[in-house]
Design a protein around this motif. Structure first.
Motif, PDB file in Angstrom:
ATOM      1  N   HIS B 652       7.242  43.185  43.747  1.00  0.00           N
ATOM      2  CA  HIS B 652       8.335  43.963  43.157  1.00  0.00           C
ATOM      3  C   HIS B 652       8.665  44.674  43.957  1.00  0.00           C
ATOM      4  O   HIS B 652       8.565  45.238  45.419  1.00  0.00           O
ATOM      5  CB  HIS B 652       7.881  44.904  42.212  1.00  0.00           C
ATOM      6  CG  HIS B 652       6.215  44.107  41.119  1.00  0.00           C
ATOM      7  ND1 HIS B 652       7.438  43.545  40.349  1.00  0.00           N
ATOM      8  CD2 HIS B 652       5.056  43.799  41.151  1.00  0.00           C
ATOM      9  CE1 HIS B 652       6.199  43.132  39.751  1.00  0.00           C
ATOM     10  NE2 HIS B 652       4.839  42.642  40.043  1.00  0.00           N
ATOM     11  N   LEU B 653       9.815  45.030  43.519  1.00  0.00           N
ATOM     12  CA  LEU B 653      11.040  46.020  44.113  1.00  0.00           C
ATOM     13  C   LEU B 653      11.507  47.101  43.243  1.00  0.00           C
ATOM     14  O   LEU B 653      11.157  47.759  42.652  1.00  0.00           O
ATOM     15  CB  LEU B 653      13.315  45.549  44.283  1.00  0.00           C
ATOM     16  CG  LEU B 653      13.568  44.183  44.909  1.00  0.00           C
ATOM     17  CD1 LEU B 653      14.470  43.747  44.379  1.00  0.00           C
ATOM     18  CD2 LEU B 653      13.431  44.048  46.137  1.00  0.00           C
ATOM     19  N   ASP B 654      11.082  48.394  45.138  1.00  0.00           N
ATOM     20  CA  ASP B 654      11.084  49.617  44.554  1.00  0.00           C
ATOM     21  C   ASP B 654      13.168  50.032  44.173  1.00  0.00           C
ATOM     22  O   ASP B 654      13.297  49.244  44.417  1.00  0.00           O
ATOM     23  CB  ASP B 654      10.852  51.012  45.577  1.00  0.00           C
ATOM     24  CG  ASP B 654      11.282  51.549  44.924  1.00  0.00           C
ATOM     25  OD1 ASP B 654       9.998  52.883  44.239  1.00  0.00           O
ATOM     26  OD2 ASP B 654      12.493  52.729  45.437  1.00  0.00           O
ATOM     27  N   ARG B 659      13.617  48.022  47.816  1.00  0.00           N
ATOM     28  CA  ARG B 659      12.430  47.701  49.024  1.00  0.00           C
ATOM     29  C   ARG B 659      11.505  47.188  48.528  1.00  0.00           C
ATOM     30  O   ARG B 659      11.171  47.189  47.395  1.00  0.00           O
ATOM     31  CB  ARG B 659      11.989  49.423  49.661  1.00  0.00           C
ATOM     32  CG  ARG B 659      11.144  49.274  50.616  1.00  0.00           C
ATOM     33  CD  ARG B 659      10.315  50.235  51.128  1.00  0.00           C
ATOM     34  NE  ARG B 659      11.774  51.354  51.713  1.00  0.00           N
ATOM     35  CZ  ARG B 659      11.562  51.831  52.825  1.00  0.00           C
ATOM     36  NH1 ARG B 659       9.915  52.738  52.762  1.00  0.00           N
ATOM     37  NH2 ARG B 659      12.605  52.250  53.421  1.00  0.00           N
ATOM     38  N   ILE B 661       7.398  46.585  47.548  1.00  0.00           N
ATOM     39  CA  ILE B 661       6.406  47.567  47.754  1.00  0.00           C
ATOM     40  C   ILE B 661       5.520  46.641  48.366  1.00  0.00           C
ATOM     41  O   ILE B 661       5.189  45.542  47.749  1.00  0.00           O
ATOM     42  CB  ILE B 661       6.194  48.834  46.485  1.00  0.00           C
ATOM     43  CG1 ILE B 661       5.738  47.731  45.171  1.00  0.00           C
ATOM     44  CG2 ILE B 661       7.313  49.395  46.802  1.00  0.00           C
ATOM     45  CD1 ILE B 661       6.206  48.433  44.010  1.00  0.00           C
ATOM     46  N   SER B 662       4.595  47.534  48.621  1.00  0.00           N
ATOM     47  CA  SER B 662       3.077  46.658  48.989  1.00  0.00           C
ATOM     48  C   SER B 662       3.423  45.127  50.100  1.00  0.00           C
ATOM     49  O   SER B 662       3.735  44.435  49.301  1.00  0.00           O
ATOM     50  CB  SER B 662       2.696  46.544  47.610  1.00  0.00           C
ATOM     51  OG  SER B 662       1.546  47.108  47.463  1.00  0.00           O
TER      52      SER B 662
END
Ligand SMILES: Cc1cc2nc3c(=O)[nH]c(=O)nc-3n(C[C@H](O)[C@H](O)[C@H](O)COP(=O)(O)OP(=O)(O)OC[C@H]3O[C@@H](n4cnc5c(N)ncnc54)[C@H](O)[C@@H]3O)c2cc1C
Lengths: 325, 741
Positions: B652-654, B659, B661-662
């Motif tokens: 997933h994109l912030d 960005r 994430i994880s």
């Protein structure tokens, strides 16, 4: 990489002494600390390895209970006969933690000191995380917060404490024994972690130079269970978890203790529920009502309303499982 | 050679590379050491859009002697030859460190070189880029656009719009119809070995040890980057630790490492970290698929619409052709598809196991199940009724297809016809049963292989193919051993480097059939040479048990060669495609595809939203199976891969920072052993595909990962009555669909 000095403490006093120095960090199993150093969460100047403190790696009977030495490996605690027999909630919580390999290395004293698994906290380059840089904000609050807190959060930090054993300990009213050059403190596990309204940058109440020497559990809880809910069946942190101990008189609950995991910055006791459960019959409708009462203070973030339902159902299920144990 | 006489082929041979890997002796690209080598660590943009104003490297350089900080200014400019290399095999036209523009988070803005990895890592942290930020374009929120052929060739590999018949009218007048939207997040491959390269310039020539899926692509692309002749680039890849597509093409880190070596005059080792694997190579893009299906009273499909959107970067249009499913799976007179892209500030997606048909089969396999329920027809009968006897797009006959046999055998093994009612309780769990089609288009690549038979009765295979741990080095020895009548132990092989006959890539489930056919042809040529020397008609000549035989005349290889006065016989053969094509999807007029049917039983805990796989039966039509052990491994791996796609995986994109994430495996769930039943029931129908190539085989590697998510989603529906349209199907969504949240 950042250079550091490695020392092996030869006594508890020595460990506390060394641990008190600037930039010192206690090293037990190292399964968390080394990750922090790699990511840049911590860069200690001095590692104080406490593996030689032999007296801390035993499980001893004490007046009305057990004292688990801080250096006991997770698997050794889970497989100890008295713990399996009298505290199944703890054994089960441990066996559902991490992986077999990690449990052979990780210590029970280091476990409640593990830090949040919030992806924003664990990033190598951090934009906004009060637990990484106090005052920088909380990216998770408005970002991806599906796995974050439903109790006790503030916009300054919405992360959850991920330890499984700590949840079982909280339900068992366990006490963390902490030593420092100032003497000994006894801290209930329920109060060991710090909620963000008190300090969003803090993890636990442990101070510099303080050494956990053991964790004490008292009244046996044979009717107890730990339920861990997660997408995959092993080697994953909980979406939510529930630890329940029941004191039963036939089908009637004399006393219940319920702690939820991964819902707040500390294991979350459902105290209102516990009060209401006294005198209630297993399997009756009263049980669900009592559990619902414990969720009166639950608050969802933008992406995690499901966790309220999930945690409620997990608590109910864990009550059933505990009564069958 | 007749396939009934198979000996070494069809045996359960364990992988020849196994022991060296178990012992830790196998050397991967990142294990390579060159004297005086420098370690490269990138400095990555922490903003998704903007410009690099300046870079302050003072602190980094002061850390120790011997540290080099390369910025755009230091890098050689790309040679115009690179314009002649298409995208792909060049993964993206956008090569970082050629200018100051930042187009995605994690773009390389500087490269730090140091004599040790620790030093380079520490120095990279001290490099301070100063940015001017631009506004961030989140691709997931953009209006879908038509792909632009000027933005790379990805969009040219299939139709962006295609219609057959009158789907809208047919849909409108049909008695049963469904319309739904299927979505899935971006997913990263997380291969065990991250991408890695050691690049070494010496005397105007470039040698790279690289983790990759195609030697020739790396060779021609790196040659073009520097304007070198192809012979001046040597590429070596003895082992690749999994690729899943993200090592198929040439990504910027490979170019940057080679440039860095040229600039600093030393070998440069660049091993990506797990985090780098999120930004510096591709992934399967986030997708939205609009489905509309209709059928008549008997379940005969009247119309299929599949309109697909995927995210892509601002620089190249990567198109994930999920609509291949609508064009290929079912017989229908009225079909319409479209493909659109949504561009934004992210790194470029790419082919990932199983491209096109993986996502496509999720949407179509689920929508067909919806339609079957709407029409009151068993999902298996629905599929039998709509079986595509010929290729739906062209009407051409398949190279070979035994899907109906898969249905029957699968249903029998699984007990489909006698399954309990969906939603039957088992303790806290609800049981659910689902099935779906597995199907993947078959790519064939022009491939060459050399083969040498010696007077000692040994043989040696030589071809530049990459072995990613899937087994080609083993299977090609089997093919050669059988064709030459030798024991497997008498055959050795060389692969994974330039200078060997050029093999096609290891992707598109194409390796076995492309290079395997070349090996078989080379063996036949050797046999023909031997027969010619002996003046025996080839058709009467048999090679078996280390001998060559014609009726009762029998000579050992040794004696035959002595007779002929030869030490060895060598041959090199090319599995050439009709019309001189580099790649095709089956012989002209005989489209090739692999098929299968997957049946699963899942358990759903409706209170906790959990879903577990209880059992799975998969039966596949994939031509001749050359090694049941490696074939089974490919299929189990594919099912596990599909289970991850169905129930847990997603990158997933912030939403604000653009960005991922994880970016580590502690925060990214992928399936573990505990999730997978020990006894996945896997089998293949007996088949020999004469049209796909002389070996009779087709591909299986991608096939197995198709259809899984649909079968799982269909089974969850069967268990709960809730239809989930968004992957992965996690507890939050199950609780939501059951209206508990
Ligand atoms: C991949 C992965 C998955 C995991 N999954 C789970 C899970 O599912 N559930 C779960 O509960 N946990 C999980 N863990 C966390 C794991 O259980 C902890 O890392 C472990 O218990 C920490 O113990 P340690 O001895 O290794 O601590 P260390 O890493 O040595 O230390 C951790 C911290 O505690 C301090 N410390 C340690 N001992 C003492 C002491 N006696 N006195 C004072 N300070 C001390 C250290 O200074 C450090 O700050 C996982 C960890 C990993 C890496």
């Amino acid at each position: 990489m950042h250079n550091f000095v490695y020392e092996r403490a030869n006594s508890a006093d020595n460990a506390m002494d060394l641990g008190h120095r600037d930039g010192a960090a206690i090293l037990a199993g190292g399964t968390e600390l080394l990750n922090w150093m790699r990511i840049g969460i911590e860069s200690p100047d001095l590692l104080v390895d406490i593996r030689d403190l032999g007296h801390l790696d035993r499980i001893e009977e004490i007046e009305g209970g057990l004292r688990i030495g801080a250096l006991c490996r997770l698997n050794d605690v889970a497989c100890h006969p008295a713990i399996k027999r009298d505290f199944p909630v703890l054994s089960s919580a441990i066996l559902q933690s991490a992986s077999a390999q990690l449990r052979n290395l990780a210590t029970i004293g280091g476990n409640p000191l593990q830090r949040v698994r919030c992806p924003y906290f664990r990033e190598e380059t951090v934009n906004a995380c009060n637990k990484r840089h106090a005052g920088s904000g909380c990216a998770a609050y408005e970002g991806h917060n599906e796995r974050m807190a439903i109790f006790g959060w503030t916009p300054e930090c919405v992360a959850v404490q991920p330890s499984d054993p700590a949840v079982a300990f909280a339900a068992l009213d366990a006490v963390v024994i902490v030593q420092s050059t100032d003497g000994t403190r006894r801290i209930p596990m329920r109060e060991f972690h710090v909620l963000p309204d008190e300090d969003p940058s803090a993890h636990s109440v442990l101070g510099r130079g303080e050494l956990i020497t053991g964790i004490e559990i008292s009244t046996p809880a044979p009717h107890s269970a730990y339920l861990k809910v997660r997408e995959r069946q092993s080697y994953e942190y909980a979406l939510v978890s529930a630890a329940v101990t029941l004191d039963l008189d036939g089908e009637t609950i004399r006393n219940a203790r319920i702690a939820l995991g991964s819902v707040a910055m500390r294991p979350w006791r459902l105290l209102a529920t516990e009060d209401l459960l006294v005198g209630k019959r297993l399997g009756s409708k009263d049980i669900a009502e009592a559990v619902d009462a414990g969720f009166a203070e639950a608050r969802a973030l933008s992406g995690n309303a499901y966790k309220i339902t999930l945690a409620r159902n997990a608590a109910l299920r864990a009550i059933e499982l505990a009564s069958e144990n | 050679m007749s396939h009934q006489e198979s000996s070494v082929i069809s045996e359960k041979v364990t992988r020849v590379d196994g022991p060296s890997k178990v012992r830790g002796e196998a050397r991967y690209a990142g294990d390579q050491k060159v004297d005086g080598q420098m370690h490269a660590v990138p400095v990555l943009a922490t903003i998704p859009a903007g410009e690099l104003e300046s870079i302050d490297a003072k602190q980094a350089l002061a850390l120790a002697d011997g540290i080099v900080v390369l910025t755009a200014r230091d890098m050689p400019r790309l040679h115009p030859d690179l314009d002649n290399i298409t995208v792909p095999p060049l993964a993206t036209r956008h090569i970082p460190m050629q200018d100051n523009l930042i187009l995605y988070e994690g773009q390389v803005v500087a490269l730090v070189l140091a004599p040790s990895l620790a030093l380079a890592t520490e120095a990279a942290k001290l490099v301070k880029p100063i940015y001017r930020t631009h506004s961030y374009i989140n691709p997931e929120h953009q209006v879908p656009q038509s792909a632009d052929p000027a933005r790379g060739n990805y969009s040219g590999s299939g139709p962006l719009d295609w219609t057959k018949g009158t789907p809208d009218a047919a849909y409108a007048s049909a008695p049963h119809k469904v319309k739904s939207i299927y979505t899935q997040p971006s997913r990263h491959a997380n291969a065990m070995e991250p991408s890695a390269i050691v690049a070494h310039w010496h005397d105007g020539q470039l040698t790279v040890w690289d983790s990759m899926q195609h030697i020739s692509s790396v060779q021609i692309t790196l040659a073009a980057v520097f304007g070198l002749s192809i012979e001046d680039v040597r590429v070596i890849a003895p082992h690749t630790g999994g690729g899943f597509g993200v090592k198929a093409f040439v990504w910027p880190h490979e170019i940057l490492a080679a440039m860095a070596s040229k600039v600093c005059g030393k070998a440069v080792k660049f091993v990506l970290t797990r985090q780098h694997m999120y930004n510096m190579v591709g992934y399967q893009p986030q997708m939205t698929q609009h489905m509309a299906l209709a059928c008549d009273e008997k379940g005969q499909l009247a119309a299929i619409r599949q309109d697909v959107e995927n995210v892509t970067s601002l620089t190249d249009d990567y198109v994930e052709f999920g609509s291949a499913a609508a064009r290929s799976f079912y017989a229908c007179d009225n079909i319409s598809i479209s493909q659109r892209v949504k561009r934004g500030n992210i790194n470029l997606p790419t082919f990932m196991r199983a491209p096109w048909d993986g996502p496509g089969s999720w949407a179509l396999g689920s929508a067909l199940d919806e339609l079957a329920h709407e029409a009151g027809i068993d999902p298996l009968d629905m599929r039998i009724r709509n079986h595509a006897d010929t290729e739906p797009q062209t009407g051409e006959p398949w190279s070979s297809k035994m899907l109906l046999e898969c249905y029957e055998e699968g249903a029998r093994r699984f007990g489909w016809r006698t399954r309990p009612e969906g939603g039957t309780r088992d303790g806290y769990w609800l049981r659910g049963f689902g099935m779906a089609d597995c199907s993947q288009g078959q790519a064939r690549f022009q491939s060459s292989a050399g083969l040498t038979l010696t007077a000692e009765g040994t043989a040696h295979v030589a071809s530049s193919f990459c072995d990613m741990g899937t087994g080609p080095a083993t299977i090609f020895r089997q093919v050669a051993a059988e064709a030459l009548g030798l024991p497997l132990s008498a055959v050795t092989s060389d692969h994974g480097q330039t200078g060997l006959p050029a093999a096609g890539p290891t992707y598109g489930q194409s390796t076995t059939i492309s290079t395997g056919n070349a090996v078989l042809m080379a063996a036949r040529e050797i046999k023909a040479k031997l027969a010619a020397h002996l003046q025996w008609p080839v058709a009467e000549t048999v090679m078996e048990d280390g001998c060559i035989r014609r009726n009762n005349e029998r000579l050992s290889i040794k004696d035959a060669m002595k007779l002929m006065g030869m030490q060895e016989i060598a041959s090199e053969s090319t599995f050439a495609l009709p019309g001189g094509a580099y790649v095709d999807m089956g012989a002209p007029g005989r489209p090739a595809r692999s098929f299968g049917a997957l049946f699963v039983e899942v358990l759903v805990d409706p209170d906790l939203g959990l879903v577990r796989l209880r059992r799975a039966t998969g039966v596949y039509s994939a031509g001749r199976i050359l090694n049941p052990l490696t074939a089974r491994s490919q299929i189990t791996g594919g099912i596990i891969w599909g289970w991850g796609m169905a129930t847990m995986e997603g990158s997933h994109l912030d939403p604000e920072r653009g960005r991922w994430i994880s970016r580590d495996l502690a925060g990214v769930p992928i399936p573990v052993n505990a999730d997978i039943p020990a006894d996945l029931d896997i089998s293949f129908v007996e088949e020999f595909d004469h049209e796909a190539g002389p070996l009779g085989a087709r591909g299986i590697g991608e096939l197995a990962a198709t259809g899984v998510a649909a079968a799982v989603g269909n089974a969850i529906f069967d268990a709960t009555g809730a239809r989930l349209h968004d992957l992965p199907i996690t507890p939050d969504k199950i609780l939501g669909a059951l209206r508990l949240v």
